[in-house]
Enzyme design. Structure first.
Site, PDB file in Angstrom:
ATOM      1  N   ASN A  65     -11.435  -5.331  13.571  1.00  0.00           N
ATOM      2  CA  ASN A  65     -10.602  -6.261  12.800  1.00  0.00           C
ATOM      3  C   ASN A  65      -9.156  -5.785  12.852  1.00  0.00           C
ATOM      4  O   ASN A  65      -8.853  -4.645  12.499  1.00  0.00           O
ATOM      5  CB  ASN A  65     -11.107  -6.261  11.343  1.00  0.00           C
ATOM      6  CG  ASN A  65     -10.162  -6.972  10.391  1.00  0.00           C
ATOM      7  OD1 ASN A  65      -9.464  -7.906  10.774  1.00  0.00           O
ATOM      8  ND2 ASN A  65     -10.155  -6.518   9.142  1.00  0.00           N
ATOM      9  N   ALA A  94      45.345  19.658  28.600  1.00  0.00           N
ATOM     10  CA  ALA A  94      44.210  20.402  28.046  1.00  0.00           C
ATOM     11  C   ALA A  94      44.613  21.098  26.752  1.00  0.00           C
ATOM     12  O   ALA A  94      45.717  21.615  26.626  1.00  0.00           O
ATOM     13  CB  ALA A  94      43.742  21.441  29.054  1.00  0.00           C
ATOM     14  N   GLY A 137      -6.017  -2.719  -3.393  1.00  0.00           N
ATOM     15  CA  GLY A 137      -6.733  -3.105  -2.178  1.00  0.00           C
ATOM     16  C   GLY A 137      -6.167  -4.381  -1.596  1.00  0.00           C
ATOM     17  O   GLY A 137      -5.391  -5.094  -2.235  1.00  0.00           O
ATOM     18  N   GLY A 179       0.832  -1.205   0.000  1.00  0.00           N
ATOM     19  CA  GLY A 179       0.000   0.000   0.000  1.00  0.00           C
ATOM     20  C   GLY A 179       0.863   1.250   0.000  1.00  0.00           C
ATOM     21  O   GLY A 179       2.032   1.217   0.378  1.00  0.00           O
ATOM     22  N   ARG A 188      -1.828   8.223   4.180  1.00  0.00           N
ATOM     23  CA  ARG A 188      -2.079   9.026   5.377  1.00  0.00           C
ATOM     24  C   ARG A 188      -0.790   9.425   6.110  1.00  0.00           C
ATOM     25  O   ARG A 188      -0.807  10.271   6.991  1.00  0.00           O
ATOM     26  CB  ARG A 188      -3.033   8.257   6.306  1.00  0.00           C
ATOM     27  CG  ARG A 188      -4.440   8.171   5.750  1.00  0.00           C
ATOM     28  CD  ARG A 188      -5.283   7.099   6.419  1.00  0.00           C
ATOM     29  NE  ARG A 188      -5.007   5.757   5.880  1.00  0.00           N
ATOM     30  CZ  ARG A 188      -5.679   4.657   6.216  1.00  0.00           C
ATOM     31  NH1 ARG A 188      -6.649   4.722   7.100  1.00  0.00           N
ATOM     32  NH2 ARG A 188      -5.357   3.482   5.671  1.00  0.00           N
ATOM     33  N   GLY A 225     -11.923  -1.597  10.667  1.00  0.00           N
ATOM     34  CA  GLY A 225     -13.072  -2.368  10.217  1.00  0.00           C
ATOM     35  C   GLY A 225     -13.766  -2.956  11.437  1.00  0.00           C
ATOM     36  O   GLY A 225     -13.106  -3.378  12.390  1.00  0.00           O
ATOM     37  N   ARG A 260      33.892   9.315  18.225  1.00  0.00           N
ATOM     38  CA  ARG A 260      33.441   9.050  16.846  1.00  0.00           C
ATOM     39  C   ARG A 260      33.857   7.642  16.422  1.00  0.00           C
ATOM     40  O   ARG A 260      34.662   6.998  17.075  1.00  0.00           O
ATOM     41  CB  ARG A 260      33.986  10.137  15.927  1.00  0.00           C
ATOM     42  CG  ARG A 260      33.271  11.479  16.196  1.00  0.00           C
ATOM     43  CD  ARG A 260      33.942  12.627  15.508  1.00  0.00           C
ATOM     44  NE  ARG A 260      34.151  12.344  14.100  1.00  0.00           N
ATOM     45  CZ  ARG A 260      35.066  12.950  13.338  1.00  0.00           C
ATOM     46  NH1 ARG A 260      35.869  13.857  13.860  1.00  0.00           N
ATOM     47  NH2 ARG A 260      35.189  12.640  12.070  1.00  0.00           N
ATOM     48  N   TYR A 298      45.217  16.025   9.621  1.00  0.00           N
ATOM     49  CA  TYR A 298      44.772  16.279   8.245  1.00  0.00           C
ATOM     50  C   TYR A 298      45.590  17.397   7.645  1.00  0.00           C
ATOM     51  O   TYR A 298      45.708  18.479   8.223  1.00  0.00           O
ATOM     52  CB  TYR A 298      43.284  16.660   8.315  1.00  0.00           C
ATOM     53  CG  TYR A 298      42.613  16.840   6.987  1.00  0.00           C
ATOM     54  CD1 TYR A 298      42.706  15.848   5.995  1.00  0.00           C
ATOM     55  CD2 TYR A 298      41.867  17.981   6.712  1.00  0.00           C
ATOM     56  CE1 TYR A 298      42.067  16.001   4.775  1.00  0.00           C
ATOM     57  CE2 TYR A 298      41.222  18.143   5.494  1.00  0.00           C
ATOM     58  CZ  TYR A 298      41.325  17.148   4.527  1.00  0.00           C
ATOM     59  OH  TYR A 298      40.691  17.309   3.333  1.00  0.00           O
TER      60      TYR A 298
HETATM   61  C1  UD1 Z   1      -7.310  -2.679   7.107  1.00  0.00           C
HETATM   62  C2  UD1 Z   1      -8.616  -3.466   7.127  1.00  0.00           C
HETATM   63  C3  UD1 Z   1      -9.444  -3.039   8.354  1.00  0.00           C
HETATM   64  C4  UD1 Z   1      -8.646  -3.266   9.612  1.00  0.00           C
HETATM   65  C5  UD1 Z   1      -7.290  -2.532   9.532  1.00  0.00           C
HETATM   66  C6  UD1 Z   1      -6.431  -2.949  10.717  1.00  0.00           C
HETATM   67  C7  UD1 Z   1      -9.186  -3.891   4.782  1.00  0.00           C
HETATM   68  C8  UD1 Z   1     -10.028  -3.491   3.649  1.00  0.00           C
HETATM   69  N1  UD1 Z   1      -9.349  -3.205   5.924  1.00  0.00           N
HETATM   70  O1  UD1 Z   1      -7.658  -1.305   6.931  1.00  0.00           O
HETATM   71  O2  UD1 Z   1     -10.651  -3.815   8.408  1.00  0.00           O
HETATM   72  O3  UD1 Z   1      -9.370  -2.816  10.737  1.00  0.00           O
HETATM   73  O4  UD1 Z   1      -6.599  -2.897   8.321  1.00  0.00           O
HETATM   74  O5  UD1 Z   1      -5.259  -2.197  10.791  1.00  0.00           O
HETATM   75  O6  UD1 Z   1      -8.402  -4.812   4.652  1.00  0.00           O
HETATM   76  N2  UD1 Z   1      -1.888  -3.105   1.247  1.00  0.00           N
HETATM   77  C9  UD1 Z   1      -1.350  -3.703   0.130  1.00  0.00           C
HETATM   78  N3  UD1 Z   1      -1.947  -3.509  -1.059  1.00  0.00           N
HETATM   79  C10 UD1 Z   1      -3.069  -2.762  -1.217  1.00  0.00           C
HETATM   80  C11 UD1 Z   1      -3.622  -2.143  -0.069  1.00  0.00           C
HETATM   81  C12 UD1 Z   1      -3.013  -2.334   1.157  1.00  0.00           C
HETATM   82  O7  UD1 Z   1      -0.337  -4.394   0.217  1.00  0.00           O
HETATM   83  O8  UD1 Z   1      -3.549  -2.649  -2.351  1.00  0.00           O
HETATM   84  C13 UD1 Z   1      -1.218  -3.301   2.551  1.00  0.00           C
HETATM   85  C14 UD1 Z   1      -0.743  -2.015   3.170  1.00  0.00           C
HETATM   86  O9  UD1 Z   1       0.591  -1.743   2.795  1.00  0.00           O
HETATM   87  C15 UD1 Z   1      -0.882  -2.277   4.661  1.00  0.00           C
HETATM   88  C16 UD1 Z   1      -1.988  -3.321   4.738  1.00  0.00           C
HETATM   89  O10 UD1 Z   1      -2.159  -3.845   3.449  1.00  0.00           O
HETATM   90  O11 UD1 Z   1       0.307  -2.816   5.209  1.00  0.00           O
HETATM   91  C17 UD1 Z   1      -3.295  -2.719   5.253  1.00  0.00           C
HETATM   92  O12 UD1 Z   1      -3.695  -1.661   4.376  1.00  0.00           O
HETATM   93  P1  UD1 Z   1      -4.298  -0.302   4.926  1.00  0.00           P
HETATM   94  O13 UD1 Z   1      -4.592   0.566   3.763  1.00  0.00           O
HETATM   95  O14 UD1 Z   1      -3.478   0.236   6.012  1.00  0.00           O
HETATM   96  O15 UD1 Z   1      -5.694  -0.840   5.512  1.00  0.00           O
HETATM   97  P2  UD1 Z   1      -6.601  -0.137   6.608  1.00  0.00           P
HETATM   98  O16 UD1 Z   1      -7.333   0.968   5.986  1.00  0.00           O
HETATM   99  O17 UD1 Z   1      -5.798   0.150   7.819  1.00  0.00           O
HETATM  100 CA    CA Z   2      -3.668   0.056   8.300  1.00  0.00          CA
END
Ligand code: UD1
Ligand code: CA
Length: 457
Positions: free
Chosen positions: A170, A381, A78, A10, A14, A140, A334, A388
């Site tokens: 979750n 002291a 996602g 992801g 944020r 979630g 150092r 250098y």
């Molecule tokens: C997610 C959960 C939410 C839960 C929360 C807990 C989903 C839809 N939601 O939300 O229910 O309460 O985590 O912390 O799963 N990532 C990818 N590829 C993507 C999107 C995300 O690898 O396309 C990875 C991100 O790097 C991250 C993890 O998945 O490490 C979670 O993604 P994030 O966007 O933080 O999910 P939340 O909105 O926190």
């Molecule tokens: Ca998260």
């Protein structure tokens, strides 16, 4: 047998950062590394990290890189899409697949083990690690029937007011039957507030097929805190720090104001050592027993021997300080410095890539660089090793039991023999043989002359 898929592709919008979220450091280690280490303790059959190209590049240099492989997800559509990518990297989906978000670094491997146990014992197709929290905002919500069966997970942005009032969240950590996973992931759609493919939709998909979806409550809700922004990063860091400090307190270390100390995960501290307020201990630092680490000191990748005293506001990097030595206040060691037993390095002394044998004293206002100093030598002291010449660095060698007078400049390369004495204010450019007195300064002249008189008017 368990296979692990870690989601780390992801963008982490944020965080408002050029650095991907999972690479932000948490007590000296990238966020993602914390989760990977917890999962590795389960000795999984296989581990896949789903990564963006930048993250994949970064992890290719990590110490435990041989124990997992990476699959690239690009673009990030996602969490469900990320798991689908992850599955393509697994050689088999037999058995259990444990899915971990890369941004939940406080989870303990004992909790992951308990989740796998719960999953097996309950014969679920999917078990969520959840927690009851006071402020569920942003997570979630796990929606259950009165008998506790999970019917679905709803994301904050898609939740009704009634669903938002649910405090059971979750963690994003999920155990699922590998065989059922690929097929169910294909059913996930992106018709939600973020137009993303949500992994959390699997709960409803399985429930509607009449399969058993359960949630295990995490006893310590702190473990499942996720990091989405810099505020949460600092919150999680604070909690991890308290955990680590607590563990060292149990081992016999005193912290005078623990809430002011910063301590990274790999640091070790011996018993009966005292850590004063505002200390930073970083990297691969090892502090021995019965040491005192003074207020405001910063120590990185260094070893401090038993009984050594680091007085306030000293900075020590990549160095070894042997037992019984006293450093500071306001000293700077150092990289590449080795300070022998019972050595004294005092106020405003800087030492770089130098070895000070036992009993050396350099108590005030000195620069020692690329130098070796024999045991028992006293550095006055204001002594400077002029290492250098504008182009190259040169070494200085000072023998045992030498007395270097105050404000001496030692122009390197230069050697001073055992037992020599250097007169204060000398500029030493030539070898000083053992047991000699070297005077390298303009001789003082006292010139007698008539008293100047005011002109008579
Ligand atoms: C997610 C959960 C939410 C839960 C929360 C807990 C989903 C839809 N939601 O939300 O229910 O309460 O985590 O912390 O799963 N990532 C990818 N590829 C993507 C999107 C995300 O690898 O396309 C990875 C991100 O790097 C991250 C993890 O998945 O490490 C979670 O993604 P994030 O966007 O933080 O999910 P939340 O909105 O926190
Ligand atoms: Ca998260």
């Amino acid at each position: 047998m368990v296979s692990v898929v870690i989601l780390a592709a992801g963008r982490g919008k944020r965080m408002r950062s050029r650095t991907p979220k999972v690479l932000h450091p948490l007590l000296g280690k990238p966020l993602l590394a914390h989760g990977i280490e917890a999962a590795l303790l389960l000795a999984p059959r296989e581990m896949i990290v789903v990564a963006s190209p930048i993250v994949s590049e970064a992890v290719s240099n990590w110490p435990f890189k041989g124990r997992f492989s990476t699959v690239i997800q690009n673009p990030a559509l996602g969490t469900a899409d990320a798991v689908l990518c992850g599955l393509s990297g697994l050689s088999s989906t037999n058995g259990t697949v444990l899915i971990l978000p890369g941004d939940v670094p406080l989870v303990r491997s004992s909790t992951l083990k308990a989740l796998l146990g719960y999953f097996d014992a309950s014969q679920s197709v999917l078990t969520i690690l959840g927690a009851e929290v006071e402020d569920p905002h942003g997570y979630g919500r796990v929606i259950t029937t009165p008998s506790g069966e999970v019917t679905r997970i709803v994301e904050e942005r898609d939740a009704t007011e009634e669903e938002k009032a649910v405090g059971f969240i979750n963690s994003g950590i999920i155990a699922v039957k590998g065989g059922a996973l690929a097929d169910a992931l294909q059913m996930v759609e992106s018709n939600n507030a973020q137009a993303e493919f949500y992994l959390t939709d699997l709960a409803a998909i399985f429930y509607e097929r009449g399969l058993k979806v359960t949630a295990m409550r995490c006893e310590d809700p702190e473990e499942i805190l996720g990091i989405n922004d810099r505020y949460q990063l600092s919150e999680v860091q604070g909690r991890l720090l308290r955990r680590i400090i607590r563990a060292w307190q149990v081992e016999g270390v005193t912290f005078i104001l623990p809430e002011t100390v910063y301590l990274e995960t790999e640091v070790e501290i011996g018993r009966d050592s005292v850590v004063e307020p505002g200390v930073f201990l970083r990297g691969q630092t090892r502090i021995g027993e019965a040491c005192r680490i003074g207020s405001g000191s910063v120590i990185e990748d260094s070893v401090i021997g038993d009984g050594a005293i680091i007085k306030p506001y000293s900075v020590i990097e990549g160095s070894v300080v042997h037992g019984g030595a006293a450093i500071g206040p306001f000293a700077h060691l150092r990289p590449g410095s080795e300070i022998g037993q019972e050595v004294r390095v005092g106020n405003f002394v800087e030492v770089k890539k130098s070895k000070l044998e036992p009993g050396v004293k350099a108590s005030h206002l000195t620069y020692i660089g690329d130098t070796t100093i024999g045991s028992g030598t006293n550095i006055g002291a204001g002594t400077i090793t002029c290492n250098y010449d504008g182009r190259k660095k040169h070494p200085t060698t000072i023998g045992k039991d030498v007395f270097v007078g105050s404000n001496t400049a030692l122009v390197a390369p230069v050697t001073v023999g055992d037992g020599a004495t250097i007169a204060a204010g000398s500029v030493i450019t030539k070898k000083v043989p053992p047991n000699t007195l070297a005077v390298g300064r303009a001789r003082q002249q006292n010139i007698y002359r008539k008293l100047r008189r005011k002109k008579d008017k």
